[in-house]
Scaffold this motif. Structure first.
Motif, PDB file in Angstrom:
ATOM      1  N   VAL A  68      -1.222  32.650  -7.321  1.00 30.24           N
ATOM      2  CA  VAL A  68      -1.526  31.249  -7.504  1.00 30.24           C
ATOM      3  C   VAL A  68      -1.938  31.344  -9.126  1.00 30.24           C
ATOM      4  O   VAL A  68      -2.969  32.154  -9.588  1.00 30.24           O
ATOM      5  N   ILE A  69      -1.429  30.441  -9.881  1.00 33.52           N
ATOM      6  CA  ILE A  69      -1.686  30.329 -11.394  1.00 33.52           C
ATOM      7  C   ILE A  69      -2.514  29.041 -11.592  1.00 33.52           C
ATOM      8  O   ILE A  69      -1.953  27.931 -11.018  1.00 33.52           O
ATOM      9  N   ASP A  70      -3.490  29.137 -12.296  1.00 31.03           N
ATOM     10  CA  ASP A  70      -4.299  27.764 -12.538  1.00 31.03           C
ATOM     11  C   ASP A  70      -4.747  26.673 -11.275  1.00 31.03           C
ATOM     12  O   ASP A  70      -4.256  25.655 -11.284  1.00 31.03           O
ATOM     13  N   PRO A  71      -5.416  27.205 -10.321  1.00 28.59           N
ATOM     14  CA  PRO A  71      -6.168  26.523  -9.498  1.00 28.59           C
ATOM     15  C   PRO A  71      -7.232  25.462  -9.919  1.00 28.59           C
ATOM     16  O   PRO A  71      -8.155  25.908  -9.477  1.00 28.59           O
ATOM     17  N   GLY A  72      -6.750  24.546 -10.718  1.00 28.16           N
ATOM     18  CA  GLY A  72      -7.753  23.860 -11.168  1.00 28.16           C
ATOM     19  C   GLY A  72      -8.476  23.074 -10.478  1.00 28.16           C
ATOM     20  O   GLY A  72      -9.897  22.774 -10.533  1.00 28.16           O
ATOM     21  N   ASP A  73      -8.265  22.478  -9.208  1.00 30.66           N
ATOM     22  CA  ASP A  73      -9.038  21.731  -8.347  1.00 30.66           C
ATOM     23  C   ASP A  73      -7.812  21.499  -7.191  1.00 30.66           C
ATOM     24  O   ASP A  73      -6.829  22.291  -6.874  1.00 30.66           O
ATOM     25  N   GLU A  74      -8.247  20.740  -5.924  1.00 29.26           N
ATOM     26  CA  GLU A  74      -7.563  20.553  -4.784  1.00 29.26           C
ATOM     27  C   GLU A  74      -7.241  21.962  -4.032  1.00 29.26           C
ATOM     28  O   GLU A  74      -6.215  22.272  -3.658  1.00 29.26           O
ATOM     29  N   VAL A  75      -8.218  22.539  -4.165  1.00 29.36           N
ATOM     30  CA  VAL A  75      -8.336  24.009  -3.381  1.00 29.36           C
ATOM     31  C   VAL A  75      -7.704  24.167  -1.830  1.00 29.36           C
ATOM     32  O   VAL A  75      -6.910  24.973  -1.620  1.00 29.36           O
ATOM     33  N   ALA A  76      -8.295  22.995  -1.180  1.00 29.05           N
ATOM     34  CA  ALA A  76      -8.037  23.088   0.215  1.00 29.05           C
ATOM     35  C   ALA A  76      -6.452  22.727   0.343  1.00 29.05           C
ATOM     36  O   ALA A  76      -5.633  23.445   1.373  1.00 29.05           O
ATOM     37  N   ALA A 134     -11.022  27.985  -8.970  1.00 24.02           N
ATOM     38  CA  ALA A 134     -10.708  29.498  -9.215  1.00 24.02           C
ATOM     39  C   ALA A 134     -11.505  30.249  -7.927  1.00 24.02           C
ATOM     40  O   ALA A 134     -11.295  30.865  -7.076  1.00 24.02           O
ATOM     41  N   LEU A 135     -12.895  29.895  -8.073  1.00 29.44           N
ATOM     42  CA  LEU A 135     -13.876  30.648  -7.253  1.00 29.44           C
ATOM     43  C   LEU A 135     -13.923  30.148  -6.032  1.00 29.44           C
ATOM     44  O   LEU A 135     -13.775  31.097  -5.146  1.00 29.44           O
ATOM     45  N   LYS A 136     -13.698  29.040  -5.775  1.00 29.83           N
ATOM     46  CA  LYS A 136     -13.564  28.418  -4.166  1.00 29.83           C
ATOM     47  C   LYS A 136     -12.199  29.110  -3.608  1.00 29.83           C
ATOM     48  O   LYS A 136     -12.480  29.677  -2.492  1.00 29.83           O
ATOM     49  N   LEU A 137     -11.115  29.241  -4.299  1.00 29.07           N
ATOM     50  CA  LEU A 137     -10.013  29.968  -3.540  1.00 29.07           C
ATOM     51  C   LEU A 137     -10.151  31.226  -3.429  1.00 29.07           C
ATOM     52  O   LEU A 137      -9.712  31.985  -2.679  1.00 29.07           O
ATOM     53  N   LYS A 154     -18.763  29.744 -19.696  1.00 29.10           N
ATOM     54  CA  LYS A 154     -20.227  29.552 -19.758  1.00 29.10           C
ATOM     55  C   LYS A 154     -20.530  28.104 -20.175  1.00 29.10           C
ATOM     56  O   LYS A 154     -21.747  27.809 -19.824  1.00 29.10           O
ATOM     57  N   MET A 155     -19.449  27.557 -20.469  1.00 26.69           N
ATOM     58  CA  MET A 155     -20.083  25.784 -20.911  1.00 26.69           C
ATOM     59  C   MET A 155     -19.410  24.921 -19.948  1.00 26.69           C
ATOM     60  O   MET A 155     -18.988  23.766 -20.196  1.00 26.69           O
ATOM     61  N   MET A 156     -19.503  25.447 -18.657  1.00 25.49           N
ATOM     62  CA  MET A 156     -18.840  24.304 -17.440  1.00 25.49           C
ATOM     63  C   MET A 156     -19.339  23.137 -17.282  1.00 25.49           C
ATOM     64  O   MET A 156     -18.776  22.024 -17.105  1.00 25.49           O
ATOM     65  N   ASP A 157     -20.757  22.973 -17.668  1.00 27.09           N
ATOM     66  CA  ASP A 157     -21.418  21.743 -17.694  1.00 27.09           C
ATOM     67  C   ASP A 157     -20.984  20.916 -18.558  1.00 27.09           C
ATOM     68  O   ASP A 157     -20.860  19.794 -18.340  1.00 27.09           O
ATOM     69  N   THR A 158     -20.976  21.483 -19.837  1.00 29.24           N
ATOM     70  CA  THR A 158     -20.448  20.644 -20.905  1.00 29.24           C
ATOM     71  C   THR A 158     -18.912  20.189 -20.670  1.00 29.24           C
ATOM     72  O   THR A 158     -18.637  19.053 -20.841  1.00 29.24           O
ATOM     73  N   GLN A 159     -18.325  20.996 -20.269  1.00 29.37           N
ATOM     74  CA  GLN A 159     -16.840  20.486 -19.886  1.00 29.37           C
ATOM     75  C   GLN A 159     -16.758  19.719 -18.675  1.00 29.37           C
ATOM     76  O   GLN A 159     -16.016  18.498 -18.857  1.00 29.37           O
ATOM     77  N   VAL A 168     -19.983  19.631 -11.807  1.00 29.66           N
ATOM     78  CA  VAL A 168     -19.796  20.833 -12.246  1.00 29.66           C
ATOM     79  C   VAL A 168     -19.145  21.843 -11.258  1.00 29.66           C
ATOM     80  O   VAL A 168     -20.095  21.981 -10.252  1.00 29.66           O
ATOM     81  N   PRO A 169     -18.102  22.501 -11.296  1.00 31.14           N
ATOM     82  CA  PRO A 169     -17.890  23.582 -10.232  1.00 31.14           C
ATOM     83  C   PRO A 169     -18.612  24.732 -10.318  1.00 31.14           C
ATOM     84  O   PRO A 169     -18.694  25.201 -11.306  1.00 31.14           O
ATOM     85  N   ASP A 170     -18.533  25.597  -9.171  1.00 31.31           N
ATOM     86  CA  ASP A 170     -19.162  26.714  -9.242  1.00 31.31           C
ATOM     87  C   ASP A 170     -18.255  27.746  -9.855  1.00 31.31           C
ATOM     88  O   ASP A 170     -17.047  27.672  -9.710  1.00 31.31           O
ATOM     89  N   VAL A 171     -18.538  28.507 -10.918  1.00 32.72           N
ATOM     90  CA  VAL A 171     -17.786  29.573 -11.421  1.00 32.72           C
ATOM     91  C   VAL A 171     -18.362  30.793 -11.350  1.00 32.72           C
ATOM     92  O   VAL A 171     -19.711  30.773 -11.148  1.00 32.72           O
TER      93      VAL A 171
END
Ligand SMILES: [Zn+2]
Length: 210
Positions: A28-36, A65-68, A87-92, A100-103
């Motif tokens: 899988v390439i770029d699982p940005g969201d909608e992991v289910a 990605a981490l959820k997948l 490391k700046m996922m909160d900013t993003q 903020v997703p878990d990474v």
């Protein structure tokens, strides 16, 4: 071959599933969201996930990605130059206005010339900095297919105004690495519709002055 691309999340990042019907293996390439939804598609195809490949560490591409990984056990691949962005996922998340997703740090890097993908469908990693410093494209040469992340779009290029972005560099990356590919190469960008190298060489307004 199973090849399916669909937009996920509020920024409509194109997520791609590439699978092999014989071995029942997939990446899988770029699982940005909608992991289910991604996980369900893998299930429906009867595919076992071998790799999670992330073209760059923007939240809309890496957010799921981490959820997948937790659901499938597959390792996450990311170019190390994007670790500062990870490391700046909160900013993003604040830029986009999402939670903020878990990474987690990637399990493996993605360096220029490295081969990823499936044994049946290998891809060469092209390091194409400019949108971010760790941006990569995946070139499936036997398939004449390029998965371009946010480096090249149909009629446009990736933005370079975010941290780690560099306009001269993305133009140089596209000219030296992507326009070196054949005109027939199909391009699956990180957002929006598919295109070809030939179409972009001829008509992309950002690539005409050289
Ligand atoms: Zn991006």
């Amino acid at each position: 071959m199973i090849l399916e691309t669909f937009p996920v999340g509020p920024l409509a990042c194109n997520c791609t599933i590439l699978g092999d019907e014989e071995s029942h293996e997939a990446i899988v390439i770029d699982p940005g969201d909608e992991v289910a939804r991604i996980h369900q598609r893998l299930d429906e195809f009867g595919l076992r996930l071998m790799q999670i490949v992330v073209t760059h560490a923007h939240i809309d591409h890496i957010g799921g990605a981490l959820k997948l990984k937790q659901l499938t056990g597959a390792p996450i691949y990311l170019n190390e130059n994007d670790l500062p962005l990870l490391k700046m996922m909160d900013t993003q998340a604040a830029w986009v206005g999402v939670r903020v997703p878990d990474v987690a740090p990637p399990d493996a890097g993605l360096s220029d010339g490295q081969i990823v993908g499936l044994p049946q469908y290998p891809a060469e990693v092209l390091h194409t900095p400019g949108h971010t410093q760790g941006s990569v494209c995946l070139h499936f040469a036997p398939l004449k297919l390029l998965v371009a992340g946010d480096t090249l779009f149909a009629g446009s290029i990736g933005r370079t105004d975010l941290p780690g972005g560099n306009f001269e560099q993305i133009i140089d990356s596209i000219h030296s690495r992507l326009l070196a590919l054949s005109d027939q190469t199909k391009v699956l960008p990180g957002h929006g519709s598919a295109t070809t190298i030939g179409q972009e060489r001829k008509g992309n307004p950002f690539l005409q002055r050289r």
